[in-house]
Design a protein around this motif. Structure first.
Motif, short mmCIF file in Angstrom:
data_model
loop_
_atom_site.label_atom_id
_atom_site.label_comp_id
_atom_site.label_asym_id
_atom_site.label_seq_id
_atom_site.Cartn_x
_atom_site.Cartn_y
_atom_site.Cartn_z
N GLU A 1 13.09 -14.79 -13.31
CA GLU A 1 14.10 -15.83 -13.16
C GLU A 1 14.33 -16.25 -11.71
N VAL A 2 13.65 -15.61 -10.77
CA VAL A 2 13.87 -15.88 -9.35
C VAL A 2 13.37 -17.28 -8.97
N TRP A 3 14.14 -17.92 -8.12
CA TRP A 3 13.76 -19.23 -7.57
C TRP A 3 12.33 -19.19 -7.04
N GLU A 4 11.57 -20.20 -7.32
CA GLU A 4 10.14 -20.20 -7.01
C GLU A 4 9.85 -20.10 -5.51
N HIS A 5 10.79 -20.51 -4.66
CA HIS A 5 10.56 -20.45 -3.22
C HIS A 5 11.19 -19.21 -2.57
N ALA A 6 11.80 -18.36 -3.37
CA ALA A 6 12.53 -17.22 -2.82
C ALA A 6 11.64 -16.28 -2.02
N ALA A 7 10.51 -15.92 -2.57
CA ALA A 7 9.62 -14.98 -1.89
C ALA A 7 9.12 -15.55 -0.56
N ASP A 8 8.78 -16.84 -0.57
CA ASP A 8 8.30 -17.47 0.67
C ASP A 8 9.38 -17.45 1.74
N LEU A 9 10.63 -17.76 1.37
CA LEU A 9 11.71 -17.74 2.35
C LEU A 9 11.93 -16.33 2.89
N ALA A 10 11.86 -15.34 2.02
CA ALA A 10 12.06 -13.96 2.45
C ALA A 10 10.99 -13.56 3.46
N ARG A 11 9.76 -13.93 3.22
CA ARG A 11 8.68 -13.58 4.14
C ARG A 11 8.85 -14.32 5.47
N ILE A 12 9.22 -15.59 5.41
CA ILE A 12 9.41 -16.37 6.64
C ILE A 12 10.55 -15.78 7.48
N ASP A 13 11.64 -15.43 6.82
CA ASP A 13 12.81 -14.93 7.55
C ASP A 13 12.77 -13.42 7.80
N GLY A 14 11.80 -12.73 7.21
CA GLY A 14 11.55 -11.35 7.57
C GLY A 14 12.43 -10.31 6.91
N TYR A 15 12.87 -10.53 5.68
CA TYR A 15 13.63 -9.50 4.98
C TYR A 15 12.94 -9.15 3.65
N ALA A 16 13.19 -7.94 3.20
CA ALA A 16 12.67 -7.51 1.91
C ALA A 16 13.57 -8.09 0.81
N LEU A 17 12.96 -8.59 -0.25
CA LEU A 17 13.71 -9.21 -1.34
C LEU A 17 13.46 -8.45 -2.63
N GLY A 18 14.55 -8.19 -3.38
CA GLY A 18 14.43 -7.52 -4.66
C GLY A 18 15.45 -8.05 -5.64
N VAL A 19 15.29 -7.70 -6.92
CA VAL A 19 16.21 -8.15 -7.96
C VAL A 19 16.60 -6.97 -8.84
N SER A 20 17.77 -7.10 -9.47
CA SER A 20 18.24 -6.10 -10.43
C SER A 20 19.06 -6.79 -11.50
N ASP A 21 18.80 -6.43 -12.77
CA ASP A 21 19.61 -6.97 -13.86
C ASP A 21 20.45 -5.88 -14.52
N ALA A 22 20.68 -4.77 -13.80
CA ALA A 22 21.54 -3.70 -14.31
C ALA A 22 22.98 -4.18 -14.39
N PRO A 23 23.80 -3.65 -15.31
CA PRO A 23 25.22 -4.00 -15.32
C PRO A 23 25.85 -3.73 -13.96
N LEU A 24 26.76 -4.60 -13.53
CA LEU A 24 27.29 -4.53 -12.18
C LEU A 24 27.92 -3.18 -11.87
N GLU A 25 28.78 -2.67 -12.75
CA GLU A 25 29.44 -1.40 -12.46
C GLU A 25 28.44 -0.26 -12.39
N GLU A 26 27.41 -0.31 -13.22
CA GLU A 26 26.36 0.71 -13.15
C GLU A 26 25.64 0.62 -11.81
N PHE A 27 25.37 -0.60 -11.37
CA PHE A 27 24.71 -0.79 -10.08
C PHE A 27 25.59 -0.29 -8.94
N LEU A 28 26.90 -0.59 -8.99
CA LEU A 28 27.82 -0.12 -7.97
C LEU A 28 27.91 1.40 -7.97
N ASP A 29 27.83 2.01 -9.13
CA ASP A 29 27.84 3.48 -9.20
C ASP A 29 26.61 4.06 -8.51
N ARG A 30 25.45 3.41 -8.68
CA ARG A 30 24.24 3.87 -7.99
C ARG A 30 24.41 3.75 -6.48
#
Length: 232
Positions: free
Chosen positions: A198-227
């Motif tokens: 579902e990620v925007w088609e240009h997301a990876a290119d922008l991340a590489r240009i700007d120099g940050y690692a990009l990742g996604v998660s579809d875990a429930p928010l509270e579960e993610f916050l617990d991690r």
């Protein structure tokens, strides 16, 4: 209650009392605290149907009920370690509304981004190189519509060597464009609530240009916050 708990209790009670839908606001805070109707009812010594009636608008929660309910939420959170009170205190001390910033914290030591993504169950979109030493969890819509550029910069906390975690995203286009406008950039960005398809088609290119690692998660928010809470 201690000072942080007192301030949070006052905020919750005020929000419920002033709400056009007090039952719905009560429900929002109960679910934010990850407390079931059954557990809240047990703390208040009432039946779960009473809680359901208040939240559904079938009963009007007067000021006495609101005070007892808020105290019960804080008490249950304290019994469970006080995670939600501490999280709220961190956000408040940084000068943000928790509707915008869910959490902001620095770590005791820097962690490799690859290890960080693994521990959080994050799917890499670009190479997870580098490292992170803190995180900021942001509601992307609230941040983009309500924060000034100076306030957006303060989301970095003490260091840009951190993960900027955006919730409430659909494709990630808006937060990634916002990061381009506000410099410097973080070392990692996580888009929460979507998967890699579902990620925007240009997301990876922008991340590489700007120099940050990009990742996604579809875990429930509270579960993610617990991690996140388990990372020191």
């Amino acid at each position: 209650m201690d000072g942080d708990a007192d301030r949070l209790a006052e905020r919750i009670a005020g929000e419920i009392a002033l709400s056009d839908d007090p039952g719905g606001t009560l429900r929002k805070w109960r679910t934010d605290f990850e407390i079931s109707q059954t557990d809240l009812a047990a703390e208040l010594d009432v039946s779960p149907s009473v809680i359901s009636d208040y939240e559904g608008g079938r009963r009007d929660p007067g000021i006495g009920v609101v005070r007892r309910t808020v105290a019960a939420l804080i008490a249950i959170d304290r019994e469970r370690g006080g995670r939600h009170v501490r999280r709220s205190a961190r956000v408040r001390s940084a000068g943000f509304d928790r509707a915008i910033v869910h959490d902001l914290r620095e770590y005791a030591a820097r962690m490799r981004t690859e290890t960080y993504f693994d521990r959080l169950g994050v799917t890499p979109v670009t190479d997870p190189s580098g490292g992170v030493a803190g995180h900021t969890v942001i509601d992307s819509i609230e941040a983009i519509t309500r924060l000034s550029s100076e306030e957006f910069y303060r989301l970095y906390g003490r260091s840009t060597t951190r993960a900027m975690i955006f919730t409430n995203v659909t494709r990630g286009e808006s937060p990634l464009v916002a990061i381009r406008v506000v410099s410097p950039t973080p070392d990692a960005v996580i888009l929460h609530g979507i998967d890699s398809d579902e990620v925007w088609e240009h997301a990876a290119d922008l991340a590489r240009i700007d120099g940050y690692a990009l990742g996604v998660s579809d875990a429930p928010l509270e579960e993610f916050l617990d991690r996140l809470a388990e990372i020191e």
